[in-house]
Write an enzyme that holds these catalytic residues in place. Structure first.
Site, PDB file in Angstrom:
ATOM      1  N   GLU A 154       1.048  -1.003  -0.126  1.00 38.09           N
ATOM      2  CA  GLU A 154       0.161   0.096  -0.042  1.00 38.09           C
ATOM      3  C   GLU A 154       0.880   1.143  -0.105  1.00 38.09           C
ATOM      4  OE1 GLU A 154      -1.221   3.143   1.352  1.00 38.09           O
ATOM      5  OE2 GLU A 154      -1.677   2.204   3.437  1.00 38.09           O
ATOM      6  N   CYS A 156      -2.321   8.484   3.909  1.00 37.65           N
ATOM      7  CA  CYS A 156      -2.239   7.766   2.403  1.00 37.65           C
ATOM      8  C   CYS A 156      -3.514   7.806   1.836  1.00 37.65           C
ATOM      9  CB  CYS A 156      -1.918   6.413   2.396  1.00 37.65           C
ATOM     10  SG  CYS A 156      -2.831   5.439   3.649  1.00 37.65           S
TER      11      CYS A 156
END
Length: 690
Positions: free
Chosen positions: A258, A297
């Site tokens: 990720e 993120c």
């Protein structure tokens, strides 16, 4: 403030930093406040400890036992979360930020503990999908199962979420039965150290189930095997370096990533400035710019609005951002604390300058801004910055550069298809949000943009008060995205466990598959029920235990009475000529639900006993019509048992309704809750017979 020497926990003991430890600065003052890292760690011993101690101990536990273990760990963290709050201020996190990291991490563990009890069997094997018939006779069948990998989960986490970032990986791995080695980012590893210490101090974790490395990983990647998993959160460049390791490539070691993500929000063409959704749109943007100082993120980096509303959005956002307070996160008035370090501040300012080369800065200053209880020069403080890009279709940095801080860019669009194309130029993102009250707009965006995003988040005036937020990954839903976002899929409920389990196709006889899956398969051996199964408590019932009932003839009078009583006058039940014109029937047929009702009348034991409640049925299929004059009889078989608590458990029964020719006319799975102990058991002189 005294210096903090952050330890690692390896092979059952805590190891202090050595002379090679890295400095950790206080982002509020810029002073060194901690050291972390030790070159003397024996990484081979660490892996062996997980493989030989932690793995076998976890795999010996059933899913439900691991779920209870996870709940106990989450409870311990929850009881000590104030200590985690207190230490997290030093990362630059505000009081509101704690909800996302600490409360979010603990909440994720609780969700997985609950899902483990509700959605997984009380067994060591996870059944993935239904039985596949591989032969006409039914004597050769197949099924996919999942079992824990016999390795270790090496979890490399980013600096921005030292608790949630660990728990969103740790919880699924532990529930799957795989030991974990946590490698937090050095800048905030002292928070992770405390969380790990709190969990270890419970004494609940088996030896080797959880280890912590707060420095470098040495040659660990070169020592992994095909049974190990690497789960990484961080930059795309670091992810590329790690996943390109020859050992990882050669042994096809699972690598879940990720990474960078230029997430977007889109204001639909149907929204006007006076609409309730317009305010919700602005709220989402301000929250994403300010939470964790934009170090998320999932934060919004690109803002797309109809061209006619660009000026209004800029004006309103500038007003709202002008009320934001930058300062020491311990001050209750502070909305944005510092970035995690001066290095991160330098990086964000560099990236913001690249974005500004293609845009106009409409809010914020890179150097001159007020800081409460802090110094803008010595601390890692950054002002929120808002840019406007006039020509988004011809620029590059705006769609390729992620300034990992409180930075976002506004862009206008003329047509929805143009907006979708611009959103997709992010090259793969974790999330895009769409503010619209028109379902057709939502579908159009989904068809055009879903392939580029791990999550699409739609907001309208109906759900804006309940929606959890653009930037909030929920344990129930997938967290990940294609392309530059890394191609990974973490969370997503039970799906997350599959990263740490091997899916295997099992082929054999029904008896073999029944034993492997601890789930009776149709066609397997049926066991004689020594008494009516409804008289037997949960603990006494055995898989495959079967009751066959006597027969009952279905009459035309039954069909008429059922139709009149229920109001179901469908023509196939009431009009013989009309039923004959139907390609499926030769004349009037019995209602499917009449068959279910009569089946229950045949197999139900009416007296008080261990069966507490009927909670539903699954997989109902009607296979062959029943006409007046046919008879039916029923087979009731114990298919699966799942304890729910100390008082009762769920029994899944396989129910087969056959006609006088022994043809199956209906089949389904019945769910009941049964008392663990047969406190209501009736006395009988012997086995029940018909």
């Amino acid at each position: 403030m005294s210096l903090h020497y952050v330890k690692s926990f390896v092979a059952g003991r805590w190891i202090a930093p050595d002379a090679n430890a890295r400095e950790i600065e206080n982002p509020i003052t810029g002073d060194v406040m901690a050291y972390a890292g030790c070159n003397s760690i024996d990484f081979n011993k660490m892996l062996n400890y997980a493989h030989t101690r932690g793995g076998p101990a976890l795999r010996a536990l059933r899913f439900h036992e691991r779920a209870r273990l996870l709940k106990s760990l989450a409870t311990a963290l929850n009881e000590h979360k104030q200590a985690l709050y207190d230490i997290s201020f030093s990362t630059g996190a505000t009081r509101d930020d704690h909800r996302y990291d600490i409360d979010g991490g603990i909440g994720t563990a609780f969700v997985y503990a609950s899902k483990g009890r509700r959605e997984l069997p009380d067994d060591h094997v996870y059944l993935d999908g239904s039985i596949e018939a591989l032969s006409k006779s039914g004597r050769f069948v197949g099924r996919h199962i999942c079992t824990p990998l016999q390795g270790v989960a090496l979890q490399i986490n980013a600096f921005n979420f030292p608790v949630w970032g660990m728990m969103e990986k740790f919880a699924p791995a532990l529930l799957a039965g795989v030991p974990v080695i946590v490698k937090p980012a050095t800048a905030t590893c002292y928070v992770t150290e405390l969380a790990v210490k709190l969990m270890l101090e419970t004494g609940y974790l088996p030896e080797g189930a959880l280890q912590l490395v707060t420095g470098e990983l040495g040659d660990t990647l070169d020592r992994l095997t095909c049974q190990d998993v690497v789960s990484f959160t961080g930059s795309a460049d670091t992810a590329f370096t790690l996943r390109s390791s020859p050992n990882i490539l050669r042994n096809s070691i699972r690598f879940v990533a990720e990474q960078d993500s230029l997430n977007a929000t889109l204001l639909g063409p149907d929204i006007h400035r006076t609409a309730a959704e317009f305010s919700a749109f602005l709220n989402e943007i301000v929250r994403e710019i300010t939470t964790k100082a934009g170090q998320k993120c999932t934060a919004i980096r690109r803002i797309f609005v109809p061209q006619s509303l660009v000026e209004a959005v800029i004006d309103d956002l500038c007003v709202r951002l002008g009320n934001i307070v930058i300062g020491d996160p311990r001050n209750p008035k502070t909305n944005i604390g510092p970035l995690v370090s001066s290095a991160q501040k330098h990086d964000v300012l560099r990236q913001a300058a690249m974005i500004e080369s293609e845009t106009e800065r409409v809010f914020g200053d890179r150097h001159n801004f007020d800081v409460v209880d802090g110094d803008a020069d010595t601390g890692a403080f950054v002002s929120p910055m808002l840019f406007y890009c006039k020509n988004p279709s011809i620029v590059h940095h705006v769609h390729e550069t992620e300034a990992f801080g409180p930075v976002a860019t506004i862009m206008g669009y003329h047509e929805l298809d143009e907006a979708i194309e611009l959103v997709n130029r992010g090259g793969g993102s974790l999330v895009a949000s769409v503010v619209t009250h028109t379902p057709e707009v939502a579908r159009h965006v989904t068809l055009g943009a879903a392939a580029f995003h791990g999550r699409l988040y739609f907001i309208d005036h109906h759900n804006s008060q309940d929606a959890t937020g653009h930037g909030v990954p929920l344990p129930h839903m997938l967290h990940g995205g294609p392309g530059r976002a890394g191609g990974g899929e973490e969370l997503g409920g039970i799906r997350a466990l599959m990263h740490y389990m091997q899916r295997t196709a099992i082929q054999g006889s029904p008896d073999i598959l029944s034993e492997i899956g601890n789930n009776w398969v149709s066609g397997a051996t049926e066991r004689f029920a020594p008494e009516h199964p409804f008289r037997r408590c949960f603990s006494d019932l055995e898989l495959g235990e079967t009751l066959w009932t006597p027969s009952r003839v279905i009459t035309l009078k039954d069909i008429k009475k059922f139709a009149e009583f229920t109001g179901d006058m469908f023509y196939a039940h009431m009009d013989d000529a009309a039923a004959r014109r139907n390609p499926f029937f030769s004349g009037r047929v019995a209602h499917g639900y009449l068959l279910l009702s009569f089946a229950a009348g045949l197999f139900v034991e009416p007296g008080e006993g261990p069966v507490l409640a009927n909670t539903g049925l699954d997989r109902l299929r009607f296979m062959k019509p029943v006409v007046p004059g046919d008879s039916i009889h029923v087979g009731l078989t114990v298919q699966q048992k799942t304890p729910r608590n100390t008082e009762y458990g769920e029994v899944r029964w396989h129910v087969t309704i056959r006609n006088q020719d022994k043809d199956i006319v209906a089949e389904y799975e019945l769910l009941t809750m049964n008392a663990i102990d047969n406190v209501h058991k009736k006395k009988t002189d012997g086995p029940l017979t018909f």
